[in-house]
Write an enzyme that holds these catalytic residues in place. Structure first.
Site, PDB file in Angstrom:
ATOM      1  N   LYS A 120       0.829  -1.211   0.000  1.00  0.00           N
ATOM      2  CA  LYS A 120       0.000   0.000   0.000  1.00  0.00           C
ATOM      3  C   LYS A 120       0.860   1.257   0.000  1.00  0.00           C
ATOM      4  O   LYS A 120       0.602   2.205  -0.740  1.00  0.00           O
ATOM      5  CB  LYS A 120      -0.934  -0.015   1.209  1.00  0.00           C
TER       6      LYS A 120
ATOM      7  N   GLU B 189      10.522  -5.619   3.140  1.00  0.00           N
ATOM      8  CA  GLU B 189      10.599  -7.010   2.719  1.00  0.00           C
ATOM      9  C   GLU B 189      10.066  -7.195   1.295  1.00  0.00           C
ATOM     10  O   GLU B 189      10.634  -7.931   0.479  1.00  0.00           O
ATOM     11  CB  GLU B 189       9.801  -7.909   3.674  1.00  0.00           C
TER      12      GLU B 189
ATOM     13  N   GLY C 130      -4.389  -3.589   6.290  1.00  0.00           N
ATOM     14  CA  GLY C 130      -3.770  -4.755   5.664  1.00  0.00           C
ATOM     15  C   GLY C 130      -4.431  -6.066   6.005  1.00  0.00           C
ATOM     16  O   GLY C 130      -4.754  -6.866   5.116  1.00  0.00           O
ATOM     17  N   ARG C 131      -4.691  -6.328   7.284  1.00  0.00           N
ATOM     18  CA  ARG C 131      -5.266  -7.606   7.692  1.00  0.00           C
ATOM     19  C   ARG C 131      -6.743  -7.715   7.330  1.00  0.00           C
ATOM     20  O   ARG C 131      -7.322  -8.798   7.433  1.00  0.00           O
ATOM     21  CB  ARG C 131      -5.046  -7.817   9.186  1.00  0.00           C
TER      22      ARG C 131
ATOM     23  N   GLU D 138      -3.186  -8.725  15.934  1.00  0.00           N
ATOM     24  CA  GLU D 138      -2.747  -7.397  15.528  1.00  0.00           C
ATOM     25  C   GLU D 138      -3.831  -6.355  15.787  1.00  0.00           C
ATOM     26  O   GLU D 138      -3.536  -5.184  16.031  1.00  0.00           O
ATOM     27  CB  GLU D 138      -2.348  -7.395  14.048  1.00  0.00           C
TER      28      GLU D 138
ATOM     29  N   HIS E  26      -2.938 -35.120  16.788  1.00  0.00           N
ATOM     30  CA  HIS E  26      -1.698 -35.855  17.029  1.00  0.00           C
ATOM     31  C   HIS E  26      -0.559 -34.898  17.374  1.00  0.00           C
ATOM     32  O   HIS E  26       0.611 -35.270  17.271  1.00  0.00           O
ATOM     33  CB  HIS E  26      -1.354 -36.696  15.800  1.00  0.00           C
TER      34      HIS E  26
ATOM     35  N   LYS F 201      10.704  -2.255  13.124  1.00  0.00           N
ATOM     36  CA  LYS F 201      11.113  -1.734  11.821  1.00  0.00           C
ATOM     37  C   LYS F 201      12.132  -0.607  11.981  1.00  0.00           C
ATOM     38  O   LYS F 201      13.115  -0.523  11.233  1.00  0.00           O
ATOM     39  CB  LYS F 201       9.889  -1.219  11.048  1.00  0.00           C
TER      40      LYS F 201
END
Length: 527
Positions: free
Chosen positions: A212, A218, A269-270, A356, A387, A502
């Site tokens: 955005k 990254e 974002g999420r 978040e 398991h 960051k």
């Protein structure tokens, strides 16, 4: 008039606390009857149902939870959000991810722009682009049609879209609806990008760069990695990349991309999987009509979330029961357990969505809170999780509320019968058995074989995991997190907790941090 108050400032809060003694040792052996299982449920939308029969709630508590919802004005706050009020107080922004799925409030106008129309226009643009790619009208450097699409992004630009793609891959492939194979690059660890690129025929691969701001460290590192690989293969990166970004970012209107599709600061974002962030790659992978079905399911769940009666509003009811478990019963974790391999990455998406959003220690005014907020979220598909960590869930010292998800049919319907039942039937039998085992337990004189029970769970179930069902499932959890933020008096729509790391990363890379500890750790790892 809407008022924002802390949970422990409500008149209902002490009434909730007064019900703890009665319900802490809720007797599921007595109360979890066939009638309760059939009646304690509500439609989620998209053909799904939320069942809360195995939760430690009774009629008196449900009435109190209704009063809590009313006092905290959950529906009024949701409507204000839909109407475009500035609900993200930390960044002074609107919160508009519902608007990309359809309008439920007033038209939202920002600086003279109708944002509902803007989101619809972007959806039309990337839908048309996907169709042109599928028809072979848009091709790569060697004039070959694109066969594979790879999304480059991190956080909300990866987790949600990846989870949704994986959730529909089997469904689409088995019905002839898979248009392109999709892969994802997210981690700045070069092994991630290298492994993905090694699987590709670059000449027939289209990359979707999602950032955005256009400055995500990254993502830009991975973009340069991919561009170097394209150039080494004699391909022009500009003919193999599109961007999903904001109109003010360095990536916007950039001739270095085949095209650019836009979001804005009002889509967090999420919460962005139903915007262009997820829409571009899902439309390329499955076709715009499949993405449209996903949006329709989400919009149906969004509409149900406007119901004031909590027994008719599954995401609000789920949120309230979660608050009861977190703040009255004192349980700090919850596990998401989909009995569907297609939802293998859905718990990872919900980790970000929930932790978040509501992993906050101050309220909307920046004042410290004296009660617990967002829970720790984890999960794994069944039966794999059985398991792995179910031992702790059944017999550990902590009670962890469970959120099961299951479907009557498998997506591919490619099955085998063994010992009188199919694999899908065995999967469903395991799910049913776990719900009852967690709730009722098993007495045994051998303490090692004694199951205390009293471990509550919910179940969201449906006939089949389709695009419409997936959209409703996604929106259910988004709205649950939103309502819990309202009840806890949080700003669920910023994420300052990711920023400090960051800043310090940039200091480490500058080799002049001025912090002895940073420099010492940098030395340990050879920076």
């Amino acid at each position: 008039m809407i008022q924002y108050r802390n949970l422990d400032e409500t008149t209902v809060y002490q009434r909730l606390q007064g019900q703890v003694q009665r319900l802490r040792t809720f007797d599921f052996g007595t109360h979890l009857t066939a009638e309760r299982v059939r009646s304690y449920q509500v439609s989620v939308g998209g053909g799904l149902t939320y069942n809360y029969a195995a939760k430690a709630v009774d009629e008196e508590l449900l009435q109190t939870l209704q009063q809590l919802s009313d006092e905290q004005q959950c529906i009024e706050k949701y409507q204000a959000l839909l109407d475009g009020e500035l609900m993200n107080t930390g960044e002074q922004r609107r919160v508009l991810h519902h608007l990309v799925r359809g309008q439920l409030g007033k038209p939202v106008i920002h600086e003279g722009k109708d944002l509902g129309e803007f989101y619809a226009e972007q959806r039309q643009r990337f839908s048309a682009f996907a169709e042109r790619v599928h028809r072979g009208e848009i091709r790569g450097s060697t004039n070959q049609p694109f066969k594979t699409v790879v999304q480059i992004g991190i956080g909300g630009s990866d987790l949600g879209p990846r989870a949704l793609y994986l959730a529909l891959e089997n469904w689409a492939e088995s019905r002839g609806k898979q248009k392109m194979k999709a892969l994802f690059i997210s981690n700045v660890d070069p092994d991630d990008a290298s492994q993905v690129v090694s699987q590709l025929d670059l000449a027939t691969t289209l990359f979707v760069l999602v950032s955005k701001s256009g400055t995500t460290q990254e993502t830009l590192a991975n973009e340069l990695f991919v561009k170097a690989k394209l150039q080494k293969a004699g391909l022009n990166p500009a003919r193999h990349m599109v961007a999903v970004t904001s109109e003010t970012s360095p990536l916007a209107h950039n001739p270095g991309y085949l095209d650019s599709f836009y979001i804005d600061d009002f889509i967090g974002g999420r919460y962005s999987s139903t915007s262009a962030v997820g829409g571009v790659i899902l439309s390329l992978a499955f076709g715009p009509e499949v993405f449209a079905e996903l949006l329709a399911g989400a919009h149906e769940a969004d509409r149900l979330a406007l119901e004031r009666d909590i027994r008719r509003n599954p995401s609000l009811l789920d949120a309230l029961i979660g608050v009861w478990e977190r703040n009255s019963l004192g349980w700090p974790c919850t596990a998401v357990l989909p009995y569907s391999q297609a939802l293998s990455r859905f718990p990872a998406h919900l980790q970000q969505l929930d932790m978040e959003s509501n992993g906050k220690r101050v309220n909307r005014r920046g004042e410290p809170l004296s009660y617990g907020t967002g829970p720790v979220v984890f999960g794994e598909p069944g039966t794999n999780g059985q398991h792995s960590f179910y031992q702790l869930l059944h017999q550990g010292t902590d009670i962890i509320p469970l959120q099961f998800i299951g479907f009557m049919q498998s997506q591919r319907q490619d099955d085998v019968e063994v010992d009188g039942s199919t694999s899908q039937t065995k999967l469903k039998a395991n799910l049913i058995a776990q719900i009852v085992a967690f709730a009722k337990g098993k007495k045994d004189e051998n303490a090692n074989k004694h199951f205390p029970g009293g471990r509550p769970s919910s179940l969201i179930y449906g006939e089949l995991l389709t695009p419409r069902a997936l959209g409703a499932l996604l929106a259910h959890f988004e709205n649950k997190v939103m309502f819990q933020g309202f009840i806890w008096n949080l700003n669920s729509f910023d994420q300052e907790g990711v920023q400090l790391g960051k800043v310090l990363t940039k200091k480490v890379l500058s080799h002049s941090s001025g912090d002895g500890a940073l420099d010492a750790y940098a030395g340990l790892l050879g920076i």
